[in-house]
Enzyme design. Sequence first.
Site, PDB file in Angstrom:
ATOM      1  N   ASP A  82       0.847  -1.200   0.000  1.00 28.60           N
ATOM      2  CA  ASP A  82       0.000   0.000   0.000  1.00 28.60           C
ATOM      3  C   ASP A  82       0.885   1.255   0.000  1.00 28.60           C
ATOM      4  O   ASP A  82       1.812   1.363   0.802  1.00 28.60           O
ATOM      5  CB  ASP A  82      -0.886  -0.063   1.265  1.00 28.60           C
ATOM      6  CG  ASP A  82      -2.014   0.934   1.260  1.00 28.60           C
ATOM      7  OD1 ASP A  82      -2.427   1.363   0.168  1.00 28.60           O
ATOM      8  OD2 ASP A  82      -2.499   1.271   2.361  1.00 28.60           O
ATOM      9  N   HIS A  83       0.583   2.185  -0.905  1.00 29.47           N
ATOM     10  CA  HIS A  83       1.319   3.454  -1.015  1.00 29.47           C
ATOM     11  C   HIS A  83       2.825   3.258  -1.142  1.00 29.47           C
ATOM     12  O   HIS A  83       3.618   3.878  -0.423  1.00 29.47           O
ATOM     13  CB  HIS A  83       1.003   4.371   0.182  1.00 29.47           C
ATOM     14  CG  HIS A  83      -0.390   4.921   0.146  1.00 29.47           C
ATOM     15  ND1 HIS A  83      -0.786   5.904  -0.718  1.00 29.47           N
ATOM     16  CD2 HIS A  83      -1.493   4.580   0.855  1.00 29.47           C
ATOM     17  CE1 HIS A  83      -2.084   6.164  -0.548  1.00 29.47           C
ATOM     18  NE2 HIS A  83      -2.535   5.357   0.411  1.00 29.47           N
ATOM     19  N   HIS A 179      -7.742  10.024   4.425  1.00 24.53           N
ATOM     20  CA  HIS A 179      -7.229   8.955   5.282  1.00 24.53           C
ATOM     21  C   HIS A 179      -7.349   9.352   6.758  1.00 24.53           C
ATOM     22  O   HIS A 179      -7.264  10.540   7.084  1.00 24.53           O
ATOM     23  CB  HIS A 179      -5.738   8.701   5.016  1.00 24.53           C
ATOM     24  CG  HIS A 179      -5.438   8.106   3.665  1.00 24.53           C
ATOM     25  ND1 HIS A 179      -4.927   8.843   2.624  1.00 24.53           N
ATOM     26  CD2 HIS A 179      -5.563   6.847   3.197  1.00 24.53           C
ATOM     27  CE1 HIS A 179      -4.738   8.049   1.577  1.00 24.53           C
ATOM     28  NE2 HIS A 179      -5.124   6.834   1.890  1.00 24.53           N
ATOM     29  N   GLY A 180      -7.497   8.363   7.636  1.00 26.85           N
ATOM     30  CA  GLY A 180      -7.434   8.628   9.080  1.00 26.85           C
ATOM     31  C   GLY A 180      -8.781   8.678   9.769  1.00 26.85           C
ATOM     32  O   GLY A 180      -9.798   8.251   9.198  1.00 26.85           O
ATOM     33  N   GLY A 210      -8.951   5.614   2.177  1.00 27.52           N
ATOM     34  CA  GLY A 210      -9.520   6.337   3.307  1.00 27.52           C
ATOM     35  C   GLY A 210     -10.953   5.907   3.557  1.00 27.52           C
ATOM     36  O   GLY A 210     -11.827   6.737   3.823  1.00 27.52           O
ATOM     37  N   VAL A 232      -9.451   0.108   4.009  1.00 24.76           N
ATOM     38  CA  VAL A 232      -9.792   0.500   5.382  1.00 24.76           C
ATOM     39  C   VAL A 232      -8.634   0.118   6.298  1.00 24.76           C
ATOM     40  O   VAL A 232      -8.163  -1.026   6.270  1.00 24.76           O
ATOM     41  CB  VAL A 232     -11.101  -0.189   5.850  1.00 24.76           C
ATOM     42  CG1 VAL A 232     -11.240  -0.146   7.366  1.00 24.76           C
ATOM     43  CG2 VAL A 232     -12.318   0.478   5.214  1.00 24.76           C
TER      44      VAL A 232
HETATM   45  P1  13P Z   1      -8.169   4.656   6.462  1.00 24.67           P
HETATM   46  O1  13P Z   1      -7.121   4.366   7.494  1.00 24.67           O
HETATM   47  O2  13P Z   1      -8.674   6.050   6.522  1.00 24.67           O
HETATM   48  O3  13P Z   1      -9.248   3.644   6.445  1.00 24.67           O
HETATM   49  O4  13P Z   1      -7.426   4.561   5.033  1.00 24.67           O
HETATM   50  C1  13P Z   1      -6.832   3.374   4.664  1.00 24.67           C
HETATM   51  C2  13P Z   1      -6.184   3.522   3.333  1.00 24.67           C
HETATM   52  O5  13P Z   1      -6.693   4.159   2.445  1.00 24.67           O
HETATM   53  C3  13P Z   1      -4.889   2.856   3.143  1.00 24.67           C
HETATM   54  O6  13P Z   1      -4.355   3.130   1.892  1.00 24.67           O
END
Ligand code: 13P
Length: 285
Positions: A82-83, A179-180, A210, A232
Site C-alpha cells: 500500500d502506497h 485517510h485517518g 480512506g 480500510v
Molecule cells: P483509512 O485508514 O482512513 O481507512 O485509510 C486506509 C487507506 O486508504 C490505506 O491506503
Amino acid sequence: MYVSMREMLRKANAEGYAVMAINAFNLESASGVIHAASKMHSPIIIDLLQEHVKKYFDCDVIVKPIIKMAQQVSVPVAINLDHGSDVAHLKRCLHEGFSSVMIDASSYRFEENVAITKSIVEFAQEFNASVEAEVGNMGLVGAGAGFTETKMYTDPDVAIKFIQKTGIDALAVSYGSTHGDYPEGYTPTFHFEIVDKIKKETGIPLVLHGGSGSGADNIRKSVKYGINKINVGTDYMIAQRNFLIKALRDNPNYDYPELLHQSYLEASKVIENYINLAGSKNKAL
Ligand code: 13P
C-alpha cells in the site's frame, strides 16, 4: 488460497461488488483480516503499508508467513503493498512474493507519474503481479496533513489519459475521502460523478482510499458507481485499541498473548461489517 489481486478485482468488476483491502502490520493483524474473510466467505486483500513494512518488519520477513496463512484458507487472499513510493523497495517486495503493488507517484507531475507507473507495470509483469496507481491526492486527518481539499480531487480526464498510457490494473481515485480518523459525527461528502466518468470511459477497477468513517451510504454508492476495492485501516486499528483499553480496564492481569489474540478477533467484526457493505460476502464461492 493465495491469489493475484488482478483476477480478484476482475471478478468484482464483472459482478459489481468491491473487495475490502485492510491494513495489517504484523502476523496477528493479518490473521484477523483472514479470519473475517473466511467467516464471510469473501475474497480479501491484505494491504501492507510501505511505511509499516519499513518500520516494523521487512518484506522478506513478513510476506512468507502471510502467504502461508493465505494458502491454508479456502477464500482468495491477495497481498498488496500500500502506497509504495520507494521504487527499489517496491521491487524487493515483488521479489519477496507480493501479489500486488500500489505505486504511489501521485505527488509527481502527470508525465512523471506516468513514466514511473509504466516502469512498474512492466517490471511487475515478470511476477504476474497487479499494479494500482493514484491520480489526484488524499489528505490525512489527525496527523497534520489535514482534509482532502477540492483541488486534490482526481480530474477524470487526466485519470482516463493516465489509465490509457500506463496499462495499470486499478486506479485510486480522490473524490472526497481523507485517510485517518474523522472528527466525531463527521461524514465526508463524496463526488460520485468523478468515479462515474472514469468508470464509464475505462471500465477498469477503481479504488476508494480512506474508507474508514465513510458511512454506509457512501460505501454502498461508491460500489454502485464502480469502486471495486475499498481500503480500510483506521477503523480496524481503532477497534483493536478500544478492545485493549476495555479489556485491561476490566482485568489488568489479562493473559498477554490471549489479550492480543482476542483484540484481533474482536476487531475483525469491523471487517465483517465492511464486507457486507461492499457486497463481497459469499463471493469467494
Ligand atoms: P483509512 O485508514 O482512513 O481507512 O485509510 C486506509 C487507506 O486508504 C490505506 O491506503
